[in-house]
Design a protein around this motif. Sequence first.
Motif, short mmCIF file in Angstrom:
data_model
loop_
_atom_site.label_atom_id
_atom_site.label_comp_id
_atom_site.label_asym_id
_atom_site.label_seq_id
_atom_site.Cartn_x
_atom_site.Cartn_y
_atom_site.Cartn_z
N GLU A 359 0.82 -1.21 0.00
CA GLU A 359 0.00 0.00 0.00
C GLU A 359 0.86 1.26 0.00
O GLU A 359 0.34 2.38 0.07
N ARG A 360 2.18 1.10 -0.06
CA ARG A 360 3.07 2.26 -0.10
C ARG A 360 3.03 2.89 -1.49
O ARG A 360 2.94 2.20 -2.49
N ALA A 361 3.10 4.22 -1.51
CA ALA A 361 2.87 4.96 -2.75
C ALA A 361 3.75 4.49 -3.90
O ALA A 361 3.27 4.27 -5.02
N ASP A 365 2.53 2.79 -7.31
CA ASP A 365 2.86 3.37 -8.63
C ASP A 365 3.29 2.27 -9.59
O ASP A 365 2.82 2.19 -10.73
N ALA A 366 4.22 1.41 -9.13
CA ALA A 366 4.71 0.32 -9.98
C ALA A 366 3.59 -0.66 -10.31
O ALA A 366 3.49 -1.16 -11.44
N GLU A 460 13.79 9.66 -10.95
CA GLU A 460 13.85 11.12 -10.86
C GLU A 460 12.55 11.68 -10.28
O GLU A 460 12.56 12.58 -9.44
N HIS A 461 11.43 11.11 -10.71
CA HIS A 461 10.11 11.52 -10.18
C HIS A 461 10.05 11.27 -8.68
O HIS A 461 9.59 12.12 -7.91
N MET A 462 10.55 10.12 -8.25
CA MET A 462 10.53 9.74 -6.84
C MET A 462 11.44 10.68 -6.03
O MET A 462 11.08 11.10 -4.93
N GLU A 472 14.59 5.48 1.48
CA GLU A 472 13.72 4.40 1.97
C GLU A 472 12.74 3.95 0.89
O GLU A 472 12.50 2.76 0.69
N ARG A 473 12.20 4.92 0.14
CA ARG A 473 11.25 4.57 -0.92
C ARG A 473 11.95 3.84 -2.07
O ARG A 473 11.37 2.94 -2.68
#
Length: 651
Positions: A359-361, A365-366, A460-462, A472-473
């Motif tokens: 559920e992590r953003a 996304d992926a 780059e977006h992240m 961490e992300r």
Amino acid sequence: MLNPSQEKAVKHFGKPLLIVAGAGSGKTKTLAYKLEYLVGQRCIRQDRVLVLTFTNKSAREIKERILKITDEDIPWAGTFHSFALKLLKQDGYRIGISPSFGILDEEDRKKLLKSILKQMGIEKEYLYKVENYIFSRCEDLKPPKDGLLEEVYQAYREALKSANLLDFSQMLLGAYELLKDHSRRWRDFFDFIMVDEFQDTNTVQYEILKLLAKENICVVGDPNQCIYEWRYARPDNLFKFKEDFDPDVIKLEYNYRSGKYIIYVANAVLSASRAKWKDIVPELKAVRDSKEKPVVRRFSNELEESAWVAQEIKRLLSRFNPSDIAILVRTGYLTDTFERALFNAGVPYKTVGTVRFFERAEVKDALAFLRIAVNPSDELSFKRCLEVARTGIGSKSFEKIRRYYQGDWLLAGVKALKDLSDEQKHRLYKLITELSKLMKSTDNYPTALKELLKSVDYEEHMHARYQKDYQERKENLEEFLRFLEEKKREGSTLSEVLQEVSLISQEEEGSSAVSIMTIHASKGLEFSVVFLPRLEEGILPHEKSTKDIQELEEERRLFYVAITRAKDMLYMTYTKEKAKKPSRFLSDIPKEFLDLSAYKVPKPMHGIKVGDTVMHRIFGKGRVLALEDERAKVDFGDKVKTIHIAFLEVV
């Protein structure tokens, strides 16, 4: 009821006092009894006692204890921030702060800062540096530096002032600035000051205490439990307190929480510390006897480790409730394999203090790219892809695409290209091209997704979107890609992977569940059974800390905090995958304190044989065709899968 050290601390009066309280030594109980003594024996009014804590939970705990003892509330008991708020509401007008001021939360603070950066013509990627600068100015009381950062900081302060707002850092700074000029009134008002978790105070909080306190102060802390230096906590404040207040020092050394071997292990880890406060910290003394030694196990890889942990927890549920058990990890991405292992083993679990892995953003996304590749009519996933790929297509432009929709969003996007701006057209065409490649390569979905993410510059977006916790992300995304590789090796199709993810995400958290959390989130908690997995160099200690003595010492303290969460049983595990080395901290523990009887992985008592009918949480019933090491080849009727035996049950 109180041991001699606790009683001495309770009855101490007339001089500043530093209580160095080891883990599980009953400091909250000692504080509550000291309050009772001050009110009942020293006749100090409860509304003239200031009790400062670091969490609302701690403040409530102390208030509830004193209510049980005296039937009266302590109005000035709370966090440093709640104290600053109350102080400024009453007296802030003296330094130009209106009593009607509002509080800016973190989300709105970021919005305001982004707006200021935009007005000043500064890229929003500068936000992280600005935030760090503001924290250092307010909470670490760093002097101003000439340059752009100071200009942004002053513009931010002016914006807050004109809107009659304060953020949490400005509240602390405001309290400090008020007391610098008007401390006498408040010094005379408080007859006694008590501070819990003193090792977590930062510079501005310590200076506030200096302005408020005379000889009527008692602080309680344990520098070995300071794990927030990255948030400006300053364990060295203990030495400042000794220099500035010349306090008596009382050590609480009896641990009432953990079995004796857990205490031996904790002491051994700290004995190798090079911290300068080593001499003032007590060596813990175990009160509870226990025959069970902490268990150490080594595994070939992380899947084997997580499967064994899940299996061991399942076995322990005959003795303990799920809520008595915790898995503590050094960093967030490590929760993934344990969430999946517990799900597959049918063990109820919950993640605490963090979002569930899937559920992590960045993981969602992926997943959006994968979902649209399998189901091109998934509108929510398509919209997420448009945002992540930074196509510049908002709600108005999306309606232009919707006009062409007939069951396939990619096809609708192609038809709508002529209606979009040149920039939108270019970016959308690129995205649709990459998604089409992914749709044609679903048989090799891990590689195809990696290529797509690279093509849309997702890293780059992240980096731009999540500057504060980018690392961490990034680790979470890398873990998700490893998960896909693992599923591909097992022979799972992309549709089956997405089905499994959905089921895990929908798994409800029961009231009694095994807790999975980071070690940082576990501070202040205790569990009957604690699992500490992935105790490897580069993880604990974290790879970023190994070249800095100070950071390495904080990693050691983090390990100590993790160990002392356990009451009855402690498991420490690591893997040797990719030549990983066990954590250096494990080598500080004498072997006689540990259970090493099955240092190599014991064969699980699964009893599965070729020909058995087995059940899997996702694929249902199947027949075992072959067994090799820890994996079984299973025929589920419409498909044959190779699955770790820990995820199978004989029917």
